[in-house]
Scaffold this motif. Structure first.
Motif, PDB file in Angstrom:
ATOM      1  N   TYR A   1      13.395  -1.204  -5.369  1.00  0.00           N
ATOM      2  CA  TYR A   1      12.226  -1.435  -4.257  1.00  0.00           C
ATOM      3  C   TYR A   1      13.530  -2.247  -3.443  1.00  0.00           C
ATOM      4  O   TYR A   1      13.281  -2.202  -2.227  1.00  0.00           O
ATOM      5  CB  TYR A   1      10.930  -1.440  -4.431  1.00  0.00           C
TER       6      TYR A   1
ATOM      7  N   ALA B   1       8.421   4.719  -3.614  1.00  0.00           N
ATOM      8  CA  ALA B   1       7.225   2.918  -3.588  1.00  0.00           C
ATOM      9  C   ALA B   1       7.699   2.383  -1.684  1.00  0.00           C
ATOM     10  O   ALA B   1       6.631   2.244  -1.648  1.00  0.00           O
ATOM     11  CB  ALA B   1       7.522   2.082  -4.700  1.00  0.00           C
TER      12      ALA B   1
ATOM     13  N   SER C   1       5.503   2.330   1.664  1.00  0.00           N
ATOM     14  CA  SER C   1       4.829   0.921   1.937  1.00  0.00           C
ATOM     15  C   SER C   1       5.364   0.860   3.191  1.00  0.00           C
ATOM     16  O   SER C   1       4.680  -0.633   4.584  1.00  0.00           O
ATOM     17  CB  SER C   1       5.124  -0.276   1.400  1.00  0.00           C
ATOM     18  N   LYS C   2       6.890   1.095   3.524  1.00  0.00           N
ATOM     19  CA  LYS C   2       7.036   1.323   5.328  1.00  0.00           C
ATOM     20  C   LYS C   2       6.151   2.521   6.028  1.00  0.00           C
ATOM     21  O   LYS C   2       6.501   1.529   7.608  1.00  0.00           O
ATOM     22  CB  LYS C   2       8.278   1.610   5.259  1.00  0.00           C
TER      23      LYS C   2
ATOM     24  N   PHE D   1      -0.321   2.218   0.865  1.00  0.00           N
ATOM     25  CA  PHE D   1       0.627   2.118  -0.204  1.00  0.00           C
ATOM     26  C   PHE D   1       1.304   0.777   0.425  1.00  0.00           C
ATOM     27  O   PHE D   1       1.882   0.664   0.926  1.00  0.00           O
ATOM     28  CB  PHE D   1       1.516   2.827  -0.655  1.00  0.00           C
ATOM     29  N   ALA D   2       1.116  -0.256  -0.460  1.00  0.00           N
ATOM     30  CA  ALA D   2       1.433  -1.578  -0.243  1.00  0.00           C
ATOM     31  C   ALA D   2       1.886  -2.588  -1.290  1.00  0.00           C
ATOM     32  O   ALA D   2       0.938  -2.219  -2.852  1.00  0.00           O
ATOM     33  CB  ALA D   2       0.722  -2.106   0.698  1.00  0.00           C
ATOM     34  N   LEU D   3       2.918  -2.993  -1.741  1.00  0.00           N
ATOM     35  CA  LEU D   3       2.577  -3.845  -3.439  1.00  0.00           C
ATOM     36  C   LEU D   3       2.297  -5.210  -2.951  1.00  0.00           C
ATOM     37  O   LEU D   3       1.275  -5.678  -1.969  1.00  0.00           O
ATOM     38  CB  LEU D   3       4.547  -4.327  -3.638  1.00  0.00           C
TER      39      LEU D   3
ATOM     40  N   ALA E   1       5.015  -1.755  -8.188  1.00  0.00           N
ATOM     41  CA  ALA E   1       5.033  -0.497  -7.703  1.00  0.00           C
ATOM     42  C   ALA E   1       4.954   0.529  -9.163  1.00  0.00           C
ATOM     43  O   ALA E   1       4.558   1.300  -8.369  1.00  0.00           O
ATOM     44  CB  ALA E   1       7.040  -0.748  -7.308  1.00  0.00           C
TER      45      ALA E   1
END
Lengths: 71, 553
Positions: free
Chosen positions: B72, B298, B302-303, B309-311, B323
């Motif tokens: 990541y 991941a 996340s982008k 989705f976010a860490l 992740a």
């Protein structure tokens, strides 16, 4: 003293894959007919059913191939 | 994020795993009759068994979580750890070094140092390895409890003591054999438990090509941005990758770390021992599918805010290790979540068992029998191995609680391998290939190599010097500093070993038969059909490695 040779590791791998695969597959079939409240992404693919079946079949192959082997 | 809720089916899967590993320990105990059974698994394993155990000893859960998180952060550069940072060293071990290890019928890597050099070099390395192994084992235990607490909400103490007690039971009963059995089970659990994360992620993104299309260009390549450290996220040049990771760290770990090499010692004959790391290299090249692909997925998710989705974030710092668990929760239905968690548990516990089985061997042979009780009987050594297992586990638990009190100790773990293994590789390389290297040269070379590595680490840590002095580049990450520190430690050990050897007395050739190139006559393989020769598979593995590097250039 025990002089009997032991079963190969592949036999135990087969048992484990069969046990876990069967649990996954049967629980997947159960949840297919009784959907849980929470759905993961791509739940419509029902991965636990076919992946569980794949593991169980792999387990059976390992067991059959090694059932009479001793090392 | 709230803790992952496990359903009844998930618990059944976890319970099956615990029942199996304990049951296997009980089953194998009746076949563990001598010290050779306990410490070397009876030396009767095939290359497949030893090879998968060799690979799995290094395939811990901490590595899976960490490398997915690193992908990541750094992208495809993480694949260097699996390809150039592993495969050449594994092939070198199988082709060139294994005959020296195996022909001497030694029981540990420090045992080779005793035969090739002397007792003090053996004890120095044995003590360094024992301390390193217990530290790593304790930190792994702490990391496991941290992961289980963070993602599953499990109690710290219960997690640590349950897994430590389980490992203690099955390793005490049958030693290396049960460690190897559980490592192979871990191999199958990790692949069956984590393979679908990548598959379902690829399906959601829209195909492998789409995955690489949607990550930043520098994140999808291996070498094309390595000429300038500022062009890649890892802030390392190709020199650092090749010399630090690909040569010193990789060769230092894969060819001298007893944790992995011990698996090859359990092989039934020299050919099987040589095939052990070579077979493992094929599987090693596949591991990026389990860590690189999820890391990239991941990153893509996340982008895109629409994915939700976010860490995880701890006090403003992104928890990159989250992740993989978050992807498991995202894609896995009931049952598969249990399998994914079991795969991580198996990784942690097998790693613990691997460390403890290596520790009990080095303690028993290279410290206890070598220094404390030289006349110990076979039965007594077997008893001592079991005692060392229990004591080692207790010390690991103590280290884990220590780490819990001082979480920054985790930072030091990354550096430990460059303290012990990097200089040792110089000693081994010189010792195996040059007869003139003397016992005094080896001893003082190791002291200088280990001492300089620790000094460099502390100097950067406490800002006595800038890390860029070590990395010789304008920018420097911790990772780059690790690579370069390993290289310098290796070089210092190499130079000091040669320098001291020039002025001291070497051992006579008669004492080096089977230990040094030119005086070793291993099992002849040139009469075997070419498809059975280790060299054939090593060439095949090397060709695949080259193709992978060119494809992802």
């Amino acid at each position: 003293m025990d002089t009997v040779k032991m079963k190969p590791i592949w036999y135990f791998v087969g048992l484990l894959l069969l046990a876990m695969g069967a649990v996954l597959c049967f629980s997947g079939i159960y949840y297919f007919y009784n959907p849980p409240a929470w759905h993961p992404i791509l739940a419509e693919l029902h991965p636990n059913i076919w992946w569980g079946a794949f593991m169980a079949i792999g387990g059976v192959i390992f067991i059959l191939a090694n059932r009479n082997r001793r090392v | 994020m709230s803790a992952i809720h496990l359903a009844f089916t998930d618990w059944v899967i976890i319970a099956i795993y615990f029942a199996f590993v304990l049951g296997i320990g009980v089953y194998l105990k009746r076949f563990t009759r001598s010290q050779e059974d306990f410490f070397l698994a009876g030396r009767k394993n095939s290359s497949w068994v030893a090879g998968l155990a060799f690979l799995s000893a290094n395939l811990g859960a901490l590595e899976l979580l960490g490398m997915t998180g690193n992908t990541y952060k750094y992208g495809m550069y993480v694949a260097h750890f699996y390809w150039i940072g592993a495969v050449p060293a594994m092939l070198f071990l199988g082709i060139y070094m294994m005959p020296f290890y195996y022909s001497g019928r030694i029981k540990s890597v420090p045992g080779y140092l005793k035969l090739r050099f002397d007792e003090k070099t053996r004890v120095l390395n044995g003590v360094a390895f024992a301390v390193m192994t217990l530290l790593v084992s304790g930190i792994n235990l702490y990391a496991m409890a941290l992961v289980l607490h963070t993602f599953l909400g499990w109690n710290w103490d219960v997690s640590m003591w349950t897994s430590a007690a389980t490992v203690a039971v099955y390793v005490t009963m049958s030693g290396l054999m049960s460690a190897i059995f559980t490592e192979i089970i871990q191999f199958f659990l990790i692949w069956s438990g984590l393979f679908l994360v990548s598959v379902l992620g690829i399906v959601e993104i829209g195909g492998v090509r789409e995955v690489f299309h949607r990550v930043p260009a520098a994140f999808g390549t291996l070498w094309s941005t390595s000429a300038d450290a500022s062009l890649n996220g890892m802030a390392v040049t190709w020199g650092g990758i090749v010399l630090g990771l690909g040569f010193v760290l990789s060769f230092g770990y894969w060819t001298t770390d007893f944790l992995v090499v011990q698996r090859a010692f359990s092989a039934k004959d020299l050919r099987a021992a040589r095939m052990t790391p070579i077979l493992a290299s094929f599987f090693k090249m596949c591991v990026p599918f389990l860590v690189i692909i999820p890391g990239l997925i991941a990153l893509i998710l996340s982008k895109d805010p629409s994915t939700g989705f976010a860490l995880l974030s701890d006090g403003g710092h992104i928890n990159y290790d989250s992740a993989l668990p978050l992807l498991i929760v995202r894609y896995y239905p009931i049952g598969l979540v249990g399998l994914g968690i079991t795969a991580l548990l198996a990784g942690f516990m097998a790693g613990q068992a691997g460390n403890i089985s290596a520790f009990n061997t080095v303690w028993t042979y290279d410290i206890y029998q070598s220094v404390i009780n030289k006349k110990a009987s076979d039965k007594h050594l077997l008893w001592m191995g079991r005692v060392a297992t229990i004591v080692g586990i207790m010390m690991s638990v103590g280290t884990a609680y220590w780490a819990k009190s001082f979480p920054s100790i985790m930072d030091y773990m990354q550096a430990i391998f460059s303290w012990v293994n990097a200089p040792l590789f110089a000693t081994m390389l010189l010792g195996m290939f040059i007869r003139r290297i003397t016992p005094s040269g080896a001893f003082w070379g190791l002291i200088a190599g280990m001492g300089s590595s620790v000094t460099m680490f502390l100097a950067v840590k406490f800002a006595w010097i800038d890390a860029r002095v070590i990395t010789m580049s304008g920018v420097a990450s911790d990772m780059a500093a690790n690579f370069w520190r390993a290289w310098w430690a290796w070089l210092i050990c190499f130079v000091v070993t040669i320098g001291v050897s020039i002025f001291t007395e070497p051992k006579p050739d008669s004492e080096l038969v089977g230990l040094v190139k030119g005086l070793t006559h291993g099992e002849k393989t040139d009469r075997l059909p070419w498809t059975k020769r280790p060299e054939f598979y090593a060439i095949l593995s090397a060709i695949i490695l080259v193709i992978l590097n060119i494809y992802f250039w």
